[in-house]
Design an enzyme around this catalytic site. Structure first.
Site, PDB file in Angstrom:
ATOM      1  N   SER A 133       0.826  -1.207   0.000  1.00  0.00           N
ATOM      2  CA  SER A 133       0.000   0.000   0.000  1.00  0.00           C
ATOM      3  C   SER A 133       0.868   1.268   0.000  1.00  0.00           C
ATOM      4  O   SER A 133       1.626   1.491  -0.927  1.00  0.00           O
ATOM      5  CB  SER A 133      -0.981  -0.046   1.161  1.00  0.00           C
ATOM      6  OG  SER A 133      -1.968   0.919   0.973  1.00  0.00           O
ATOM      7  N   MET A 134       0.785   2.101   1.037  1.00  0.00           N
ATOM      8  CA  MET A 134       1.679   3.269   1.062  1.00  0.00           C
ATOM      9  C   MET A 134       3.139   2.821   1.096  1.00  0.00           C
ATOM     10  O   MET A 134       4.022   3.581   0.677  1.00  0.00           O
ATOM     11  CB  MET A 134       1.384   4.161   2.258  1.00  0.00           C
ATOM     12  CG  MET A 134       0.150   5.031   2.085  1.00  0.00           C
ATOM     13  SD  MET A 134       0.140   6.363   3.273  1.00  0.00           S
ATOM     14  CE  MET A 134      -1.551   6.945   3.100  1.00  0.00           C
ATOM     15  N   TRP A 158      -0.246   2.320  -3.109  1.00  0.00           N
ATOM     16  CA  TRP A 158      -1.049   3.553  -3.014  1.00  0.00           C
ATOM     17  C   TRP A 158      -0.102   4.731  -3.088  1.00  0.00           C
ATOM     18  O   TRP A 158       0.906   4.788  -2.366  1.00  0.00           O
ATOM     19  CB  TRP A 158      -1.799   3.568  -1.689  1.00  0.00           C
ATOM     20  CG  TRP A 158      -2.778   4.700  -1.498  1.00  0.00           C
ATOM     21  CD1 TRP A 158      -4.128   4.637  -1.675  1.00  0.00           C
ATOM     22  CD2 TRP A 158      -2.484   6.045  -1.063  1.00  0.00           C
ATOM     23  NE1 TRP A 158      -4.698   5.869  -1.395  1.00  0.00           N
ATOM     24  CE2 TRP A 158      -3.706   6.754  -1.010  1.00  0.00           C
ATOM     25  CE3 TRP A 158      -1.305   6.720  -0.729  1.00  0.00           C
ATOM     26  CZ2 TRP A 158      -3.805   8.084  -0.632  1.00  0.00           C
ATOM     27  CZ3 TRP A 158      -1.392   8.055  -0.351  1.00  0.00           C
ATOM     28  CH2 TRP A 158      -2.640   8.722  -0.299  1.00  0.00           C
ATOM     29  N   ASP A 179      -9.726  -4.297  -4.934  1.00  0.00           N
ATOM     30  CA  ASP A 179      -9.154  -3.277  -4.031  1.00  0.00           C
ATOM     31  C   ASP A 179     -10.006  -2.012  -4.093  1.00  0.00           C
ATOM     32  O   ASP A 179     -10.115  -1.372  -5.139  1.00  0.00           O
ATOM     33  CB  ASP A 179      -7.718  -2.977  -4.458  1.00  0.00           C
ATOM     34  CG  ASP A 179      -6.931  -2.184  -3.402  1.00  0.00           C
ATOM     35  OD1 ASP A 179      -7.558  -1.442  -2.618  1.00  0.00           O
ATOM     36  OD2 ASP A 179      -5.698  -2.309  -3.394  1.00  0.00           O
ATOM     37  N   HIS A 211      -7.433  -5.194  -1.068  1.00  0.00           N
ATOM     38  CA  HIS A 211      -6.278  -4.380  -0.697  1.00  0.00           C
ATOM     39  C   HIS A 211      -5.376  -5.108   0.293  1.00  0.00           C
ATOM     40  O   HIS A 211      -4.162  -4.896   0.293  1.00  0.00           O
ATOM     41  CB  HIS A 211      -6.772  -3.065  -0.072  1.00  0.00           C
ATOM     42  CG  HIS A 211      -5.682  -2.090   0.219  1.00  0.00           C
ATOM     43  ND1 HIS A 211      -4.884  -1.562  -0.764  1.00  0.00           N
ATOM     44  CD2 HIS A 211      -5.242  -1.556   1.392  1.00  0.00           C
ATOM     45  CE1 HIS A 211      -4.002  -0.734  -0.213  1.00  0.00           C
ATOM     46  NE2 HIS A 211      -4.196  -0.720   1.095  1.00  0.00           N
TER      47      HIS A 211
END
Ligand code: 9J3
Ligand code: ZN
Length: 264
Positions: A133-134, A158, A179, A211
């Site tokens: 993700s991040m 992300w 996601d 996700h």
């Protein structure tokens, strides 16, 4: 064969070998306290126990927003047992944004190769980054700022920055068809499409996935991550067979995009 490639580690790969819960190397681990490091939040280093095969390539892995090292811990022993030193990290705060996570991944690699107790086991010229993700967005940031990295693998990444033409590191992006937090149409897919078409790049969209699919043991994620890390951190062309011809859609793969053959 090892005489042709000094970075090759382990036996000739098989599909069952790269899908297995553990590879050929027994794994040890050591904790790195946040109090003992600067620039990231500490973590756990997983490494092949034996020293008889020389040094190994290494990869640092960042968790996502609000998450801890534990959320990506399954990748530590899974990848290390295939012949990598793997550093799963915590970030300075769980709210850190992708740019910060990118810097923290690089700080972790610097700690690993320069200060850690296992630095003698790591080949500092063969490093990669991964993240969820991040943390996946941070992997792109890290590759953009340190082109010497040999592989990047963002997992359901992300990022507000949608364009990554600056990246010269071979990059395999995992997306998830279901996601809703980092929808592939606004994250993984534009990230992939913005990578240079002359780069070794891949986009694997997981089928029936969310996700958070990368937060648990997952055979398809492991199989293609191992293949990508072996192919580009170890220059091990024995793994090209799993990446080219391109993987076909099936039970766990919704879609695969990429170039093939690699390294040309
Ligand atoms: O690291 C992530 O899971 C990023 C997704 C997210 O919650 O972004 C909202 C700001
Ligand atoms: Zn950009």
């Amino acid at each position: 064969h090892a005489a042709d490639n000094p970075y090759e580690r382990g036996p000739a790969p098989t599909t069952s070998g790269i899908e297995a819960l553990r590879g050929p190397y027994a794994v040890s681990q050591t904790s790195v306290s946040s109090l003992s490091v600067t620039g990231f939040g500490g973590g756990t280093i997983y490494y092949p126990t034996s020293t008889s095969d020389g040094t190994f390539g290494a990869v640092a892995i960042s968790p996502g927003y609000t998450a801890y090292e534990s959320s990506i811990a399954w990748l530590g022993p899974r990848l290390a047992s295939q012949g990598f030193v793997v550093f799963t990290i915590d970030t300075l705060t769980t709210l850190d944004q992708p740019e910060s996570r990118g810097r923290q991944l690089l700080a972790a690699l610097d700690h690993l190769t320069q200060r850690s107790s296992v630095r003698g086991r790591v080949d500092a010229s063969r490093l990669g980054v991964m993240g969820h993700s991040m943390g996946g967005g941070g992997s792109l940031e890290a590759a953009k700022s340190r082109p010497a990295l040999q592989a990047a693998i963002p997992l359901t990444p992300w990022n507000l920055d949608k364009t990554w033409p600056e990246v010269t590191t071979p990059t395999l992006i995992f997306g998830a068809d279901g996601d809703t937090i980092a929808p592939v149409a606004s994250h993984a897919e534009p990230f992939y499409s913005s990578l240079s078409s002359s780069l070794d790049r891949g986009y694997l969209e997981l089928n029936s996935a969310t996700h958070f699919t990368p937060n648990s043991s997952h055979t398809t994620i492991a199989k293609y991550s191992v293949s990508w890390l072996k192919r580009f951190i170890d220059n091990d062309t024995r793994y090209e067979q799993f990446l080219c011809p391109l993987p076909r859609p099936g039970l766990t793969i919704e879609e695969y995009r990429g170039n093939c053959p690699h390294g040309s």
